[in-house]
Design an enzyme around this catalytic site. Structure first.
Site, PDB file in Angstrom:
ATOM      1  NE  ARG A  47      -0.492   1.704   3.551  1.00  0.00           N
ATOM      2  CZ  ARG A  47       0.648   2.385   3.707  1.00  0.00           C
ATOM      3  NH1 ARG A  47       1.792   1.749   3.970  1.00  0.00           N
ATOM      4  NH2 ARG A  47       0.680   3.687   3.598  1.00  0.00           N
ATOM      5  N   GLY A  48       0.233   2.404  -0.120  1.00  0.00           N
ATOM      6  CA  GLY A  48       1.002   3.639  -0.244  1.00  0.00           C
ATOM      7  C   GLY A  48       1.161   3.931  -1.733  1.00  0.00           C
ATOM      8  CB  ALA A  49       0.432   6.966  -3.718  1.00  0.00           C
ATOM      9  NE  ARG A  90      -6.178   0.919  -2.114  1.00  0.00           N
ATOM     10  CZ  ARG A  90      -5.653   1.434  -0.985  1.00  0.00           C
ATOM     11  NH1 ARG A  90      -4.383   1.273  -0.710  1.00  0.00           N
ATOM     12  NH2 ARG A  90      -6.412   2.115  -0.143  1.00  0.00           N
ATOM     13  CD  GLN A 197      -3.669   2.781   6.579  1.00  0.00           C
ATOM     14  OE1 GLN A 197      -4.341   3.078   7.564  1.00  0.00           O
ATOM     15  NE2 GLN A 197      -4.214   2.638   5.391  1.00  0.00           N
ATOM     16  CG  ASP A 238      -3.124   8.028  -1.873  1.00  0.00           C
ATOM     17  OD1 ASP A 238      -2.864   8.434  -0.730  1.00  0.00           O
ATOM     18  OD2 ASP A 238      -2.971   6.843  -2.231  1.00  0.00           O
ATOM     19  CG  ASN A 248      -2.926  11.535   2.437  1.00  0.00           C
ATOM     20  OD1 ASN A 248      -2.368  10.625   1.815  1.00  0.00           O
ATOM     21  ND2 ASN A 248      -2.644  11.777   3.700  1.00  0.00           N
ATOM     22  CE  LYS A 249      -5.609   5.574   3.961  1.00  0.00           C
ATOM     23  NZ  LYS A 249      -6.611   4.741   3.210  1.00  0.00           N
TER      24      LYS A 249
HETATM   25  O1  MRU Z   1      -4.726   3.248   1.869  1.00  0.00           O
HETATM   26  P1  MRU Z   1      -3.248   3.477   1.882  1.00  0.00           P
HETATM   27  O2  MRU Z   1      -2.583   2.978   3.110  1.00  0.00           O
HETATM   28  O3  MRU Z   1      -2.597   3.008   0.606  1.00  0.00           O
HETATM   29  O4  MRU Z   1      -3.118   5.077   1.892  1.00  0.00           O
HETATM   30  C1  MRU Z   1      -1.838   5.629   1.900  1.00  0.00           C
HETATM   31  C2  MRU Z   1      -1.828   7.090   2.041  1.00  0.00           C
HETATM   32  O5  MRU Z   1      -2.847   7.725   2.132  1.00  0.00           O
HETATM   33  C3  MRU Z   1      -0.483   7.758   1.996  1.00  0.00           C
HETATM   34  O6  MRU Z   1      -0.517   8.964   2.699  1.00  0.00           O
HETATM   35  C4  MRU Z   1      -0.064   8.043   0.555  1.00  0.00           C
HETATM   36  O7  MRU Z   1      -0.329   6.984  -0.293  1.00  0.00           O
HETATM   37  C5  MRU Z   1       1.380   8.400   0.467  1.00  0.00           C
HETATM   38  S1  MRU Z   1       2.458   7.040   0.847  1.00  0.00           S
HETATM   39  C6  MRU Z   1       4.044   7.685   0.635  1.00  0.00           C
END
Ligand code: MRU
Length: 357
Positions: A47-49, A90, A197, A238, A248-249
């Protein structure tokens, strides 16, 4: 280099650190097909963009590395199928689409005589993206660390560290660089409901990095700003729209509002690959909605009648007006964001942060 790796290419498989099991279990899983990878992205094993972008880039090489194709055309057809399949795993992080687009553009513009040549091109491009990601994060870290006072209290949301990237991290990379520079940084880690997270991943990374932290529930951030003297918030993202709105999250918007009300600077750290100029504002960004089970369960324990209606948006959009600055690998962009974002994205200028203030 960090001692753990969100993803690693082995030559014919992609090894992922299963982030669903952290912090209690460190387990690496061998992925050999793009279908398995799409499932790993959907279930947030990875996970994470930036991490899902580079994982998908390697994912396009998985079929050619694992299946015997009779000819180049059938191999290419399978790579195209992989691209379409992974693209929808996603929706919110643009890096996934960006990475697939970049690899496919390269592949579609070359002529291959053998499947082996195709495989080499796919792996080469994914390798390039993986190493660029690390360089990019280090640059973001350097620019961002200038914003961190010698002694600082920082609030961070979600996870943006080596786990959410190929290595080093974006927003967490800023904190990490400041710490490596000898600054006394302490971090309030938003737990980040519902997937945790923050408390599961960011706290684990900060433990390895020996950076002092305290986990708080998301709803405690405003109170901490009021009572603890928070110097800044730094989060990842993201997708950045052309006007500077940021997806973002879930909980980021809420944190930005609290920061705005308390006069706390609110920074978003992101590689330029996260900027999507095709979305004019945040309203055009698709927000992923995930299963109710992530909300009505804690682990495997159901904490409310399952018949209760639940909404589970996984991301939110923070309007540009609540963002103090965007920390990119080319420098910090301050409002108004639109022109500078365009210039940075198009790489027409090579400038550092102060120039556009
Ligand atoms: O749902 P996730 O855990 O993939 O969401 C991640 C985030 O929102 C992060 O802030 C973003 O992807 C940046 S990760 C360097």
């Amino acid at each position: 280099m960090t001692e753990y790796h969100s993803l690693q290419w082995t030559g014919d498989s992609l090894v992922l650190l299963d982030q669903r099991l952290l912090p209690h279990t460190v387990k690496y899983v061998d992925i050999r097909s793009y279908q398995e990878l799409a499932e790993a992205i959907k279930t947030m094993m990875v996970r994470g963009a930036p991490a899902i972008g580079v994982a998908a880039a390697y994912g396009l090489a998985l079929p050619v590395a694992n299946i015997e194709f009779a000819d180049i055309d059938s191999a290419l057809a399978e790579v195209r199928r992989a691209a379409a399949y992974l693209r929808v795993s996603r929706p919110t992080a643009v890096n996934l689409h960006w990475a697939i687009e970049r690899v496919m553009t390269r592949v579609e513009n070359l002529v291959f005589r053998t499947v082996h040549e195709l495989e080499n091109a796919l792996v080469d491009e994914a390798n390039a993206m993986a190493s660029e990601d690390v360089q990019t994060n280090r640059a973001i870290g350097k620019f961002g660390a200038d914003l961190v006072p010698e002694t600082a209290t920082v609030i961070h949301h979600c996870n943006t560290g080596a786990l959410g990237t190929v290595d080093y991290g974006t927003a967490l990379g800023v904190i990490r660089t400041a710490h490596e520079q000898g600054k006394k940084v302490r971090v309030f880690v938003d737990e980040t409901r519902p997937r945790l997270q923050g408390s599961r991943l960011t706290a684990w990374e900060l433990t390895q990095l020996q950076i002092p932290f305290t986990v708080i529930v998301d709803g405690a951030a405003a109170y901490m700003m009021k009572t603890e003297g928070v110097d800044l918030c730094v989060v990842g993202c993201d997708r950045v729209a052309a006007n500077g709105d940021v997806a973002n999250k879930i909980g980021t918007y809420h944190l930005a509002l609290a920061a705005y009300a308390h006069g706390v600077p609110f920074y978003v750290a992101a590689p330029l690959s996260t900027v999507d100029l095709t979305r004019l504002s945040g309203e055009e960004i698709e927000i992923e909605e995930r299963a109710a089970k992530e909300v009505n369960h804690m682990g495997e324990t159901c904490v409310m009648p399952e018949t209760y209606p639940v909404r589970n948006p996984a991301f939110d959009v923070t309007p540009a007006k609540f963002i103090t600055g965007l920390i990119t690998e080319k420098g910090i962009i301050y409002p108004p964001f639109d022109d500078a974002l365009k210039r940075f994205k198009e790489s027409q200028v090579h400038m550092h942060g102060e120039d556009n203030q």
